[in-house]
Design a protein around this motif. Structure first.
Motif, PDB file in Angstrom:
ATOM      1  N   MET A   6      -1.862   6.000  41.764  1.00 17.69           N
ATOM      2  CA  MET A   6      -1.299   6.537  42.987  1.00 17.69           C
ATOM      3  C   MET A   6      -0.880   7.976  42.746  1.00 17.69           C
ATOM      4  O   MET A   6      -0.681   8.386  41.599  1.00 17.69           O
ATOM      5  CB  MET A   6      -0.069   5.725  43.411  1.00 17.69           C
ATOM      6  N   PRO A   7      -0.732   8.777  43.819  1.00 14.19           N
ATOM      7  CA  PRO A   7      -0.183  10.134  43.629  1.00 14.19           C
ATOM      8  C   PRO A   7       1.230  10.067  43.060  1.00 14.19           C
ATOM      9  O   PRO A   7       1.966   9.112  43.311  1.00 14.19           O
ATOM     10  CB  PRO A   7      -0.168  10.714  45.054  1.00 14.19           C
ATOM     11  N   GLN A   8       1.612  11.067  42.274  1.00 13.87           N
ATOM     12  CA  GLN A   8       2.955  11.205  41.701  1.00 13.87           C
ATOM     13  C   GLN A   8       3.406   9.936  40.960  1.00 13.87           C
ATOM     14  O   GLN A   8       4.485   9.386  41.238  1.00 13.87           O
ATOM     15  CB  GLN A   8       3.975  11.563  42.789  1.00 13.87           C
ATOM     16  N   THR A  60       3.740   1.917  46.038  1.00 14.42           N
ATOM     17  CA  THR A  60       2.528   1.995  46.857  1.00 14.42           C
ATOM     18  C   THR A  60       2.707   2.714  48.191  1.00 14.42           C
ATOM     19  O   THR A  60       1.714   3.004  48.861  1.00 14.42           O
ATOM     20  CB  THR A  60       2.000   0.575  47.137  1.00 14.42           C
ATOM     21  N   GLY A  61       3.940   2.986  48.597  1.00 16.88           N
ATOM     22  CA  GLY A  61       4.147   3.648  49.878  1.00 16.88           C
ATOM     23  C   GLY A  61       4.010   5.153  49.768  1.00 16.88           C
ATOM     24  O   GLY A  61       3.962   5.722  48.671  1.00 16.88           O
ATOM     25  N   PRO A  62       3.957   5.840  50.898  1.00 17.53           N
ATOM     26  CA  PRO A  62       3.882   7.303  50.877  1.00 17.53           C
ATOM     27  C   PRO A  62       5.191   7.920  50.419  1.00 17.53           C
ATOM     28  O   PRO A  62       6.269   7.398  50.724  1.00 17.53           O
ATOM     29  CB  PRO A  62       3.574   7.662  52.336  1.00 17.53           C
ATOM     30  N   LEU A  63       5.092   9.009  49.663  1.00 16.83           N
ATOM     31  CA  LEU A  63       6.258   9.761  49.215  1.00 16.83           C
ATOM     32  C   LEU A  63       6.136  11.208  49.660  1.00 16.83           C
ATOM     33  O   LEU A  63       5.023  11.730  49.773  1.00 16.83           O
ATOM     34  CB  LEU A  63       6.376   9.721  47.682  1.00 16.83           C
ATOM     35  N   PRO A  64       7.274  11.890  49.884  1.00 19.12           N
ATOM     36  CA  PRO A  64       7.199  13.322  50.154  1.00 19.12           C
ATOM     37  C   PRO A  64       6.503  14.027  48.994  1.00 19.12           C
ATOM     38  O   PRO A  64       6.795  13.767  47.829  1.00 19.12           O
ATOM     39  CB  PRO A  64       8.672  13.744  50.238  1.00 19.12           C
TER      40      PRO A  64
END
Length: 229
Positions: free
Chosen positions: A158-160, A208-212
């Motif tokens: 995942m990103p970050q 798994t959720g979106p983060l800033p």
């Protein structure tokens, strides 16, 4: 981090001569553990070395590897942890990413519950020291960042990933403080299933959720000849 095999007879003999005591004797093992606690506290987890610990204990470095294997395992033994993070995370980081939050919270609570025979008191004392002592805080921070959060981050596609792992870690540290150190009710007396149901969705959102700051994947570019005719 390298793994080292068991000593053969020649290495045991050399270790005994250098240490001044028969290899395998309890004083050697106790000296290694005492030296490890001092080195980890003074130098932190990252800067402490097997060679430096062996020198302080007055033994051959090979004897340290013989007794404890890796630096991670030596740290766990020196601090009376139930097991190393590597072993604690076995089975947690495999499987569907969608269930990682629940598996991690459940394993975390099992890890603390398994710390019987005074071992739990050792972990609580270490965590309490980390809130008031800079050396203890550095030692815990470096160990957790490298051996626990680092492995979780590596497993996240995942990103970050490091931020995601650190956010999850902050929730678990807060849970440990509330349940085992400060003993805030009703968290301290809650059953495991209740805590898993409360904490797992939050950890899963971190994983798994979106983060800033997430970078959105770039849209695919149309191939040759795929444009309007």
């Amino acid at each position: 981090m390298l793994r080292y095999g068991r000593l053969d007879g020649v290495e045991r003999t050399r270790s005994a001569r250098r240490a001044g005591r028969p290899a395998g004797s309890p004083p050697n093992r106790d000296a290694i553990l005492a030296a490890a606690r001092e080195q980890f506290t003074e130098r932190g987890y990252d800067s402490a070395t097997i060679r430096g610990i062996a020198a302080r204990a007055g033994v051959d470095p090979a004897l340290v590897h013989h007794y404890f294997g890796t630096k991670e395992d030596l740290f766990a033994a020196a601090l009376l942890l139930p097991t190393s993070p590597r072993e604690a995370l076995d089975g947690v980081l495999t499987g569907d990413l969608d269930g990682l939050g629940e598996r991690l919270v459940r394993r975390f609570l099992e890890y603390w519950s398994a710390a019987g025979g005074g071992i739990g008191d050792s972990i609580v004392g270490l965590l309490r020291s980390a809130t008031t002592n800079d050396d203890a805080a550095r030692m815990v921070r470096e160990f957790v960042s490298r051996e626990a959060l680092g492995r979780i981050a590596e497993a996240l596609d995942m990103p970050q990933p490091r931020l995601r792992a650190a956010l999850a870690g902050s929730q678990l540290i807060g849970l440990a403080l509330a349940r085992f150190v400060i003993r805030v009710e009703p968290i301290a007396g809650a059953d495991v299933e209740t805590l898993v149901a409360c904490y797992a969705p939050t950890l899963q959102r971190y994983f798994t959720g979106p983060l800033p700051g997430d970078v959105e994947p770039r849209p695919r570019q149309p191939g040759p000849g795929s444009g309007p005719r």
